[in-house]
Design an enzyme around this catalytic site. Structure first.
Site, short mmCIF file in Angstrom:
data_model
loop_
_atom_site.label_atom_id
_atom_site.label_comp_id
_atom_site.label_asym_id
_atom_site.label_seq_id
_atom_site.Cartn_x
_atom_site.Cartn_y
_atom_site.Cartn_z
N HIS A 194 1.22 7.93 7.63
CA HIS A 194 2.31 7.05 8.08
C HIS A 194 3.53 7.86 8.48
O HIS A 194 4.30 7.47 9.34
CB HIS A 194 2.73 6.09 6.96
CG HIS A 194 1.66 5.12 6.58
ND1 HIS A 194 1.20 5.01 5.30
CD2 HIS A 194 0.94 4.24 7.32
CE1 HIS A 194 0.25 4.09 5.26
NE2 HIS A 194 0.08 3.61 6.47
N LYS A 227 0.86 -1.19 0.00
CA LYS A 227 0.00 0.00 0.00
C LYS A 227 0.90 1.24 0.00
O LYS A 227 2.02 1.20 0.51
CB LYS A 227 -0.86 0.02 1.27
CG LYS A 227 -1.92 -1.07 1.36
CD LYS A 227 -3.20 -0.62 0.67
CE LYS A 227 -4.22 -1.73 0.59
NZ LYS A 227 -4.70 -2.15 1.91
N HIS A 259 1.66 7.03 2.92
CA HIS A 259 1.11 8.39 2.83
C HIS A 259 1.51 9.25 4.02
O HIS A 259 2.24 8.81 4.91
CB HIS A 259 -0.40 8.33 2.62
CG HIS A 259 -1.14 7.62 3.71
ND1 HIS A 259 -1.31 8.17 4.95
CD2 HIS A 259 -1.75 6.41 3.73
CE1 HIS A 259 -2.00 7.32 5.69
NE2 HIS A 259 -2.27 6.24 4.98
N1 ARG Z 1 -0.56 -1.47 10.03
C1 ARG Z 1 -1.50 -0.72 10.80
C2 ARG Z 1 -2.11 0.38 9.95
O1 ARG Z 1 -1.51 0.83 9.01
C3 ARG Z 1 -0.90 -0.09 12.02
C4 ARG Z 1 -0.30 -1.06 13.00
C5 ARG Z 1 -0.21 -0.49 14.37
N2 ARG Z 1 0.42 -1.34 15.31
C6 ARG Z 1 -0.12 -2.35 15.97
N3 ARG Z 1 0.63 -3.03 16.80
N4 ARG Z 1 -1.39 -2.67 15.81
O2 ARG Z 1 -3.21 0.82 10.28
#
Ligand code: ARG
Length: 576
Positions: free
Chosen positions: A132, A126, A129
């Site tokens: 992030h 993905k 952006h």
């Molecule tokens: N990959 C997830 C997202 O982009 C965020 C992960 C956050 N960390 C976790 N331990 N859940 O929304």
């Protein structure tokens, strides 16, 4: 010297109240002319059976206070106000900074303690952006802050690299994947086939089955599906790592969601053994009513795991592996409920280290008067934001160099523009409290006079050039206390006080997980310094000792601004 502790000790001697109690009562007055510290006597009235103003007067009359060499004290009603003697403070702080160098602000507070900072954690395949980038910048800064305070920091990137969407990607790739496009711009191509999958799926339910089948094969470790998944993951990581490198961000590991998938059966067993797993519409959940939360799903009705179960497995793993003092998640505020559920499940299962897990949330990213040639609909990619920021900074630098008549090579200009441009983006993320939404606006973020990275970096570079110029004339900053104690004017004093408070700002930033405590402090240092600079001649003064004293001040300012910017993840330049 820590003045607050020093004053507390003195008052403690007089009042027989433990020094720590006094310490907590001491305030910093709202205005500089009211002193550096104030001790309010209200709370002592009861035990001492005296009116607060009388207590204040008694404290002041004591020889230990009235005869002190470090401060001057006065009474104002129920307060004793303390004015630190400027000569002493100047010597103290400036010598300390010059001695400590880049270590100014560091401490051993966290020695022997592990802090996990999980941040960035994008979903692979993905686009990366600007949201992030918020977690990436915040998390990077927090890691640096904890490290400065002596903690052993583990930087984790919890990649979103698992879940049913990978079954879809595998199906889509086999049908429509274009290897050339994939090599050119992997994320763009992966996104294209992913979107296409969803369009086609509407008319062709067999795609859904194929995707489910592929994900199951992936979970079972079938080599062909695994290879494809790994290829998508590796290619995405190359793209992400390029961005991380540009931002100066590093990780100790990329243990993403996939890493925890084989650790989930043990979690399920544990919860089952503790009698916490209940059935709800075919799914297995942990009831969290006593915490005022909706139930946390652990296994879906088809028996597959989900986001929350992978997070629970991850905390247990982290605890075993690192025995953390703190486990920090830098993740957007919309996921607050998710983390409360995860931590509550742990708590309910009897894991007290749930209390050491912290969700550090942050606001949304918005744009004012900015146009991007966005590659994907509405989302703004970090790469585009960085490129624009660097290009615009370059224009300003070229223009400034032209008006000032400085000559710089194209290479030099590129290097400066890259650092300052990226700094301007990073600073926008950390200049206010993290829960607030942030608004990008070129006009604001590139304002060389505003609360911006260019302003701070420019202040640094200009001050460094004064030091260089002095060096060329054979004049060095003084390290002589008698000379440094000449720095007592209001303007000099305001700079020195702001420098003195830097150490405390670093600790406060860690306590609240708010890097902006640091950006605010160095911005104050820069503003106070520039006020001083605009009104005084540094190299032109008649008194040669004064010149050397002020050069020492310049040196301390440079060191502290650089150290503060470094904690935010921003590089300085020596010339601009
Ligand atoms: N990959 C997830 C997202 O982009 C965020 C992960 C956050 N960390 C976790 N331990 N859940 O929304």
């Amino acid at each position: 010297m820590d003045y607050k502790t020093y004053i507390s000790g003195k008052i403690s001697q007089i009042t027989d109240i433990p020094s720590e109690e006094i310490y907590k009562l001491i305030e910093v007055p709202p205005k500089q002319d009211m002193g550096d510290f104030a001790f309010p006597c209200f709370t002592l009235a009861k035990t001492m059976r005296k009116a607060p103003p009388m207590i204040a007067q008694d404290i002041l009359n004591n020889e230990a206070i009235s005869g002190d060499q470090v401060f001057k004290a006065v009474c104002v009603g129920p307060y004793v106000n303390f004015y630190i003697k400027r000569e002493g403070l100047a010597c103290d702080i400036i010598s300390k900074i010059i001695k400590a160098g880049e270590d100014y602000g560091s401490s051993d507070l966290g020695q022997g303690k592990n802090v996990i900072v999980e941040f960035s954690s994008p979903n692979i395949a993905k686009p990366f952006h600007v949201g992030h980038a918020f977690t990436t910048v915040l998390g990077n800064s927090l890691s640096r802050i904890y490290k400065k305070l002596g903690y052993n920091v583990i930087r984790m990137n919890h990649l979103g690299d698992y879940g049913t969407q990978f079954g879809k990607l595998i199906t889509a790739y086999r049908l429509w994947g274009d290897d050339n496009a994939l090599n050119d711009d992997p994320i763009k191509e992966l996104l294209r086939i992913y979107v296409k999958f969803h369009e086609e799926e509407k008319n062709d339910p067999s795609l859904t089955d194929s995707a489910r089948d592929n994900f199951r094969k992936l979970e079972e470790g079938c080599p062909e599906e695994y290879e494809l998944w790994k290829k998508f993951r590796d290619m995405s990581l190359v793209v992400f790592e390029k961005l991380y490198k540009r931002l100066g961000v590093e990780f100790d590991n990329y243990n993403g969601e996939s890493f925890y998938s084989d650790k989930i059966p043990a979690v399920v067993e544990d919860l089952k053994a503790k009698g916490l797993l209940v059935e709800s519409q075919g799914a297995r959940v942990v009831d969290l009513e006593e915490y005022g939360l909706p139930p946390c799903i652990i296994l879906k009705s088809d028996g597959t795991t989900i986001y929350a179960s992978r997070d629970i497995a991850a905390v247990l793993y982290r605890h075993n592996e690192y025995n953390f003092d703190k486990n920090i998640y830098v993740v957007g505020s919309p996921q607050a409920l998710h983390f409360r559920q995860v931590f509550s499940v742990l708590k309910k299962a009897g894991y007290d280290f749930a209390d050491d897990c912290v969700h550090v949330g942050f606001g949304l990213v918005k744009f004012k008067d900015m146009k991007f040639s966005t590659r994907d609909g509405n989302i703004v990619l970090l790469e585009d934001l960085l490129n624009e920021a660097v290009a615009k900074t370059r224009e300003v630098i070229v223009e400034n160099a032209r008006t000032r008549g400085t000559d710089m090579t194209e290479e030099e200009i590129d290097e400066i523009a890259e650092k300052v441009g990226i700094g301007s983006v990073i600073y926008t993320y950390v200049k206010s409290g993290r829960e607030r939404d942030i608004v990008f606006s070129w006009e604001e973020m590139l304002d060389f006079e505003g609360d911006t990275a260019p302003y701070l970096i420019y202040t640094y570079a200009r001050t460094r050039s004064i030091l260089r110029k002095a060096m060329d004339q054979g004049i060095e900053p003084s390290s002589d206390e008698g000379v440094i104690s000449k720095l007592t004017s209001d303007e000099e004093y305001s700079v020195i006080k702001a420098l003195a408070d830097f150490e405390d700002a670093v600790k406060k930033a860690a306590n609240s997980n708010e890097p902006f405590m640091i950006s605010r402090q160095i911005a104050l240092i820069a503003r106070n310094f520039n006020r001083f600079y605009n009104n005084s001649r540094i190299l032109g003064d008649e008194d040669s000792d004064m010149i050397k004293a002020r050069l020492a001040l310049c040196d301390a300012v440079c060191t502290t601004i650089k150290s503060g910017l470094d904690l935010l993840g921003i590089d300085v330049v020596e010339r601009m």
